[in-house]
Design a protein around this motif. Structure first.
Motif, mmCIF file in Angstrom:
data_model
loop_
_atom_site.group_PDB
_atom_site.id
_atom_site.type_symbol
_atom_site.label_atom_id
_atom_site.label_comp_id
_atom_site.label_asym_id
_atom_site.label_seq_id
_atom_site.Cartn_x
_atom_site.Cartn_y
_atom_site.Cartn_z
ATOM 1 N N ILE A 56 0.822 -1.211 0.000
ATOM 2 C CA ILE A 56 0.000 0.000 0.000
ATOM 3 C C ILE A 56 0.859 1.266 0.000
ATOM 4 O O ILE A 56 0.538 2.245 -0.672
ATOM 5 N N VAL A 57 1.957 1.254 0.755
ATOM 6 C CA VAL A 57 2.825 2.441 0.804
ATOM 7 C C VAL A 57 3.318 2.799 -0.591
ATOM 8 O O VAL A 57 3.269 3.959 -1.016
ATOM 9 N N LYS A 58 3.771 1.808 -1.327
ATOM 10 C CA LYS A 58 4.281 2.028 -2.689
ATOM 11 C C LYS A 58 3.173 2.539 -3.603
ATOM 12 O O LYS A 58 3.369 3.473 -4.384
ATOM 13 N N ILE A 59 1.995 1.947 -3.497
ATOM 14 C CA ILE A 59 0.862 2.360 -4.335
ATOM 15 C C ILE A 59 0.489 3.815 -4.064
ATOM 16 O O ILE A 59 0.276 4.606 -4.993
ATOM 17 N N HIS A 101 3.301 6.306 -5.321
ATOM 18 C CA HIS A 101 3.257 6.388 -6.781
ATOM 19 C C HIS A 101 2.025 7.157 -7.242
ATOM 20 O O HIS A 101 2.069 7.914 -8.221
ATOM 21 N N SER A 102 0.920 6.969 -6.534
ATOM 22 C CA SER A 102 -0.312 7.675 -6.885
ATOM 23 C C SER A 102 -0.165 9.179 -6.689
ATOM 24 O O SER A 102 -0.654 9.980 -7.494
ATOM 25 N N ILE A 103 0.539 9.571 -5.633
ATOM 26 C CA ILE A 103 0.794 10.995 -5.384
ATOM 27 C C ILE A 103 1.687 11.574 -6.483
ATOM 28 O O ILE A 103 1.405 12.640 -7.039
ATOM 29 N N ASN A 106 -0.132 10.372 -10.366
ATOM 30 C CA ASN A 106 -1.563 10.541 -10.632
ATOM 31 C C ASN A 106 -2.160 11.747 -9.914
ATOM 32 O O ASN A 106 -3.383 11.903 -9.885
ATOM 33 N N GLN A 107 -1.291 12.575 -9.306
ATOM 34 C CA GLN A 107 -1.710 13.789 -8.607
ATOM 35 C C GLN A 107 -2.761 13.510 -7.528
ATOM 36 O O GLN A 107 -3.659 14.316 -7.288
ATOM 37 N N SER A 108 -2.624 12.378 -6.861
ATOM 38 C CA SER A 108 -3.560 12.014 -5.789
ATOM 39 C C SER A 108 -3.068 12.599 -4.464
ATOM 40 O O SER A 108 -2.636 11.874 -3.567
ATOM 41 N N SER A 109 -3.161 13.918 -4.362
ATOM 42 C CA SER A 109 -2.606 14.602 -3.190
ATOM 43 C C SER A 109 -3.335 14.242 -1.897
ATOM 44 O O SER A 109 -2.792 14.420 -0.801
ATOM 45 N N HIS A 110 -4.575 13.707 -1.995
ATOM 46 C CA HIS A 110 -5.308 13.341 -0.786
ATOM 47 C C HIS A 110 -4.661 12.163 -0.050
ATOM 48 O O HIS A 110 -4.986 11.901 1.108
ATOM 49 N N HIS A 111 -3.728 11.456 -0.726
ATOM 50 C CA HIS A 111 -3.036 10.353 -0.066
ATOM 51 C C HIS A 111 -1.869 10.834 0.800
ATOM 52 O O HIS A 111 -1.275 10.045 1.534
#
Length: 248
Positions: free
Chosen positions: A85-88, A91-93, A96-101
């Motif tokens: 999960i940490v890696k996912i 990488h998403s941040i 994929n600009q998933s700043s909420h993570h």
């Protein structure tokens, strides 16, 4: 009555009730950014080198690389392994600009830092490993800068150390636009960071250097030496995760 202040407080209260009382991953009700169930999916870096925190098979040993050449930093906090999960999430941040993570990750690191510094002095200055301006332009943000700001916000909320704040502008600059680290093999990573950074300000005696992930440690080591040459006497490394070897 200051209606502007009152309306801001009301909006903050509504926001907190709607968004800060649930798990950031599964949306179940939770007093913390991560519920207990989701926390179990984060692999702790329990077995690691006691100096560089490189994942190992045995707890509290000095790894072979540190025995050959001990890194210049004095302390390293790296509570999780860069897998699952940490890696996912990281990488998403980044891609994929998933700043909420960012919030759940900095929440987990913040917990570890509060424990780490419960009986010793906090750093006087908090810095981060920056991206090159062209990479920031491409992504639209520097993830380590945003993570550092969120981390400091957490620490200011849950500790009495109100002096903890991000240094602006960041004294560390990346001056060479190199190929992304995740596209390089280990040998290329070790060569990549040399002469890629500079420090353009004087530095406090005790500083913390944040990065999201440490793999070979070459970037961290390069920046640490620059900080020591610029006035630092102690450099503590703060990373969310360390990358295990492929066989781990």
């Amino acid at each position: 009555m200051d209606w502007k202040t009152l309306s801001t407080k009301i909006l903050n209260s509504v926001y907190n009730r709607l968004f800060l009382t649930q798990c950031y991953l599964c949306d179940t009700k939770s007093k913390h950014p991560l519920c207990q169930h989701c926390r179990k999916g984060f692999t702790k870096n329990t077995f690691s080198c006691y100096h560089c925190k490189h994942p190992t098979d045995t707890q509290n040993i000095l790894c072979g690389q540190c025995q050959i050449s001990l890194p210049a930093y004095q302390n390293c906090i790296a509570p999780y392994r860069f897998e699952g999960i940490v890696k996912i999430l990281i990488h998403s941040i980044k891609f994929n600009q998933s700043s909420h993570h960012i919030r759940p990750l900095t929440y987990l690191l913040g917990e570890e830092l509060i424990k780490e510094y419960s009986s010793k002095p906090w750093p006087e200055q908090i810095l981060y490993v920056p991206s090159h301006p062209s990479r920031i332009k491409e992504r639209g943000f520097c993830q380590t800068q945003i993570m550092t700001k969120q981390l400091i916000k957490y620490l200011q909320t849950y500790t009495t150390e109100k002096h903890i704040k991000i240094t602006h502008p960041n004294p560390i600059k990346k001056i060479k636009d190199t190929q992304a680290q995740h596209l390089l093999n280990k040998k290329e990573r070790l060569k990549n960071p040399k002469n890629n950074y500079l420090v353009d300000q004087s530095i406090a005696k005790h500083v913390a250097l944040f990065d999201d992930v440490m793999t070979t440690g070459s970037t961290i080591e390069n920046c640490t030496k620059l900080l020591l040459n610029s006035g630092a006497e102690q450099v503590d490394i703060w990373v969310i995760a360390r990358t295990p070897d492929k066989e781990h």
